[in-house]
Design an enzyme around this catalytic site. Sequence first.
Site, PDB file in Angstrom:
ATOM      1  N   ASP A  85      41.611  42.014  36.755  1.00 15.70           N
ATOM      2  CA  ASP A  85      40.832  43.268  36.803  1.00 15.70           C
ATOM      3  C   ASP A  85      41.080  44.088  38.051  1.00 15.70           C
ATOM      4  O   ASP A  85      40.570  45.199  38.164  1.00 15.70           O
ATOM      5  CB  ASP A  85      39.332  42.923  36.732  1.00 15.70           C
ATOM      6  CG  ASP A  85      39.007  42.306  35.389  1.00 15.70           C
ATOM      7  OD1 ASP A  85      38.488  41.178  35.361  1.00 15.70           O
ATOM      8  OD2 ASP A  85      39.348  42.931  34.373  1.00 15.70           O
ATOM      9  N   HIS A  98      38.599  33.687  40.710  1.00 13.20           N
ATOM     10  CA  HIS A  98      38.665  33.337  39.288  1.00 13.20           C
ATOM     11  C   HIS A  98      38.170  31.913  39.117  1.00 13.20           C
ATOM     12  O   HIS A  98      38.417  31.056  39.950  1.00 13.20           O
ATOM     13  CB  HIS A  98      40.100  33.453  38.762  1.00 13.20           C
ATOM     14  CG  HIS A  98      40.170  33.532  37.278  1.00 13.20           C
ATOM     15  ND1 HIS A  98      40.129  32.415  36.480  1.00 13.20           N
ATOM     16  CD2 HIS A  98      40.217  34.582  36.442  1.00 13.20           C
ATOM     17  CE1 HIS A  98      40.174  32.780  35.211  1.00 13.20           C
ATOM     18  NE2 HIS A  98      40.227  34.103  35.160  1.00 13.20           N
ATOM     19  N   HIS A 147      32.480  38.965  34.507  1.00 16.02           N
ATOM     20  CA  HIS A 147      33.501  38.700  33.480  1.00 16.02           C
ATOM     21  C   HIS A 147      34.217  40.011  33.174  1.00 16.02           C
ATOM     22  O   HIS A 147      34.906  40.537  34.031  1.00 16.02           O
ATOM     23  CB  HIS A 147      32.805  38.085  32.260  1.00 16.02           C
ATOM     24  CG  HIS A 147      33.709  37.559  31.196  1.00 16.02           C
ATOM     25  ND1 HIS A 147      35.057  37.377  31.346  1.00 16.02           N
ATOM     26  CD2 HIS A 147      33.428  37.152  29.924  1.00 16.02           C
ATOM     27  CE1 HIS A 147      35.570  36.882  30.223  1.00 16.02           C
ATOM     28  NE2 HIS A 147      34.611  36.745  29.338  1.00 16.02           N
TER      29      HIS A 147
HETATM   30  C1  SDX Z   1      37.570  37.605  34.217  1.00 14.83           C
HETATM   31  O1  SDX Z   1      37.303  32.909  32.641  1.00 14.83           O
HETATM   32  C2  SDX Z   1      38.252  33.819  32.434  1.00 14.83           C
HETATM   33  O2  SDX Z   1      39.345  33.510  32.002  1.00 14.83           O
HETATM   34  C3  SDX Z   1      37.829  35.230  32.738  1.00 14.83           C
HETATM   35  C4  SDX Z   1      38.946  36.281  32.635  1.00 14.83           C
HETATM   36  C5  SDX Z   1      39.427  36.426  31.206  1.00 14.83           C
HETATM   37  O3  SDX Z   1      40.567  36.904  31.032  1.00 14.83           O
HETATM   38  O4  SDX Z   1      38.619  36.167  30.266  1.00 14.83           O
HETATM   39  O5  SDX Z   1      40.026  35.941  33.478  1.00 14.83           O
HETATM   40  C6  SDX Z   1      38.433  37.660  33.026  1.00 14.83           C
HETATM   41  O6  SDX Z   1      36.380  37.442  34.060  1.00 14.83           O
HETATM   42  C7  SDX Z   1      38.196  37.679  35.593  1.00 14.83           C
HETATM   43  C8  SDX Z   1      37.114  37.542  36.734  1.00 14.83           C
HETATM   44  C9  SDX Z   1      36.500  38.936  36.906  1.00 14.83           C
HETATM   45  N1  SDX Z   1      35.340  38.838  37.867  1.00 14.83           N
HETATM   46  C10 SDX Z   1      35.422  39.360  39.093  1.00 14.83           C
HETATM   47  O7  SDX Z   1      36.449  39.830  39.589  1.00 14.83           O
HETATM   48  C11 SDX Z   1      34.083  39.338  39.848  1.00 14.83           C
HETATM   49  C12 SDX Z   1      34.331  38.890  41.308  1.00 14.83           C
HETATM   50  N2  SDX Z   1      34.662  37.467  41.298  1.00 14.83           N
HETATM   51  C13 SDX Z   1      33.545  36.511  41.503  1.00 14.83           C
HETATM   52  O8  SDX Z   1      32.392  36.898  40.796  1.00 14.83           O
HETATM   53  C14 SDX Z   1      34.018  35.076  41.251  1.00 14.83           C
HETATM   54  O9  SDX Z   1      35.212  34.932  41.885  1.00 14.83           O
HETATM   55  C15 SDX Z   1      34.155  34.570  39.850  1.00 14.83           C
HETATM   56  C16 SDX Z   1      32.895  34.682  39.068  1.00 14.83           C
HETATM   57  C17 SDX Z   1      35.238  35.301  39.133  1.00 14.83           C
HETATM   58  C18 SDX Z   1      34.553  33.089  39.922  1.00 14.83           C
HETATM   59  O10 SDX Z   1      33.506  32.450  40.535  1.00 14.83           O
HETATM   60  P1  SDX Z   1      33.592  30.870  40.822  1.00 14.83           P
HETATM   61  O11 SDX Z   1      34.881  30.270  40.445  1.00 14.83           O
HETATM   62  O12 SDX Z   1      32.350  30.275  40.283  1.00 14.83           O
HETATM   63  O13 SDX Z   1      33.642  30.852  42.345  1.00 14.83           O
HETATM   64  P2  SDX Z   1      32.371  30.631  43.184  1.00 14.83           P
HETATM   65  O14 SDX Z   1      31.324  31.623  42.773  1.00 14.83           O
HETATM   66  O15 SDX Z   1      32.054  29.183  43.145  1.00 14.83           O
HETATM   67  O16 SDX Z   1      32.898  31.050  44.610  1.00 14.83           O
HETATM   68  C19 SDX Z   1      33.501  30.081  45.445  1.00 14.83           C
HETATM   69  C20 SDX Z   1      33.344  30.671  46.830  1.00 14.83           C
HETATM   70  C21 SDX Z   1      31.905  31.061  47.147  1.00 14.83           C
HETATM   71  O17 SDX Z   1      31.796  30.976  48.553  1.00 14.83           O
HETATM   72  P3  SDX Z   1      31.102  29.609  49.163  1.00 14.83           P
HETATM   73  O18 SDX Z   1      29.716  29.514  48.525  1.00 14.83           O
HETATM   74  O19 SDX Z   1      32.012  28.457  48.756  1.00 14.83           O
HETATM   75  O20 SDX Z   1      31.049  29.849  50.656  1.00 14.83           O
HETATM   76  O21 SDX Z   1      34.110  31.892  46.901  1.00 14.83           O
HETATM   77  C22 SDX Z   1      33.229  32.983  47.151  1.00 14.83           C
HETATM   78  C23 SDX Z   1      31.826  32.523  46.787  1.00 14.83           C
HETATM   79  O22 SDX Z   1      30.880  33.217  47.540  1.00 14.83           O
HETATM   80  N3  SDX Z   1      33.681  34.079  46.295  1.00 14.83           N
HETATM   81  C24 SDX Z   1      33.859  35.325  46.710  1.00 14.83           C
HETATM   82  C25 SDX Z   1      34.328  36.029  45.584  1.00 14.83           C
HETATM   83  N4  SDX Z   1      34.421  35.207  44.536  1.00 14.83           N
HETATM   84  C26 SDX Z   1      34.001  33.992  44.984  1.00 14.83           C
HETATM   85  N5  SDX Z   1      33.673  35.903  47.920  1.00 14.83           N
HETATM   86  C27 SDX Z   1      33.957  37.227  47.996  1.00 14.83           C
HETATM   87  N6  SDX Z   1      34.410  37.982  46.964  1.00 14.83           N
HETATM   88  C28 SDX Z   1      34.602  37.406  45.755  1.00 14.83           C
HETATM   89  N7  SDX Z   1      35.059  38.120  44.725  1.00 14.83           N
END
Ligand code: SDX
Length: 391
Positions: free
Chosen positions: A330, A272, A229
């Site tokens: 971010d 996201h 987050h």
């Molecule tokens: C913020 O909610 C909000 O509004 C939050 C926010 C706000 O203003 O309050 O916008 C702020 O928190 C932005 C997000 C910051 N976090 C990051 O940048 C961390 C990196 N991102 C990941 O942790 C992830 O993308 C999330 C947590 C942000 C979202 O996760 P989801 O929607 O649950 O996606 P998922 O985990 O289900 O992933 C779907 C697929 C998976 O692969 P498969 O299992 O389908 O094969 O996408 C892959 C994941 O492995 N994946 C990534 C990835 N993010 C998801 N692969 C590589 N790099 C990534 N960053």
Amino acid sequence: AHGLFTYDPGFVSTASCDSKITYIDGGKGVLLHRGYPIEQLAENSDYLELCYLLLNGELPDAAESERFESTIRRHTMVHEQLTQFYKGFRRDAHPMAILCGVVGALSAFYHDSLDINDPHDREVSAYRLIAKMPTMAAMSYKYSVGQPFMYPRNDMSYAENFLYMMFATPCEDYKPNPVLAKAMDRIFMLHADHEQNASTSTVRLAGSTGANPFACIAAGIAALWGPSHGGANEAVLNMLDEIGDDSEENIQRFIQRAKDKDDPFKLMGFGHRVYRNFDPRAKVMKKTCDEVLKELNRSDDPQLHIAKRLEEIALEDEYFIERKLYPNVDFYSGIILKAIGIPTNMFTVIFAMSRTIGWISHWNEMISGEYKIGRPRQLYQGHETRDYPKK
Ligand code: SDX
């Protein structure tokens, strides 16, 4: 359903109910604050005007704006006794740990004089939090580097004052560069509110019990800290440090690692929960990043080159396209903050400062309306009823 225990899918935690503050269309990459697109606000407004809009629902006229800003200025100092609270922490304590503790401690200064059912008391609590967050955030930095706290300067803008309290010392004045101050204000705006994300939902759930707003905001700060987050901006810089070499071969190697399920390396700042298209904030942040590095003659910064190549490669790579992974708010903010001279362990503190207006606006919206205590249910996966064994 699980045996004897059924899960009522219709149950919704009443703390995360409807809202008029922010609208997101994740598929189209749309973000509106009280109906205004974030791109237009970032271009034409500033953080304090956005605070007024989020809290009150309309943009202020000139008189309202002047009154609001002078009220905020009157609350920028913290109670002198609160400074003692910092001295209980080790010098190497993470500034988020300090901020979480100090904001919760504000309850001890204001709780007894606060009736959350009184609109005036709620408004004053909001003003105190908006005004004091930069002061407390800068103090957590000063404490970590062993420098004296700097008192707020009410002759400066909100962003200039924050940079002043961060970088000025009693021996040396600090005049914020206007381009950097504008970039700081834009970072505040882009993180101000984002509907009911994890930390805002935490604030709503805590608020639904009738807890005081300072304790609720401290709960939001704790939730924001996680790397999935608000901790992502610090994680992006750590990722860019880990990638290190900005050669094409090395960048490609890390892109492959990010796609490898067995590899813990992830592209921080990508993906996201809601946006399945570009995060509109990321586009504005990228433009601001270019402006800042140009102003500092650092457009050739290798970390910027790595970030831009990661984005270009990922946007053409089917792994990321299939999963609709785009840069989020971010991805570029950390590069800007580092260029301004802010240490990485302060990045999430700045996110918390910015998001305080979103948290307190959602809290105020809920408390000023009809609400019940939030009570999410669970999908029970445990044993069915069984008898205690006879001895
Ligand atoms: C913020 O909610 C909000 O509004 C939050 C926010 C706000 O203003 O309050 O916008 C702020 O928190 C932005 C997000 C910051 N976090 C990051 O940048 C961390 C990196 N991102 C990941 O942790 C992830 O993308 C999330 C947590 C942000 C979202 O996760 P989801 O929607 O649950 O996606 P998922 O985990 O289900 O992933 C779907 C697929 C998976 O692969 P498969 O299992 O389908 O094969 O996408 C892959 C994941 O492995 N994946 C990534 C990835 N993010 C998801 N692969 C590589 N790099 C990534 N960053």
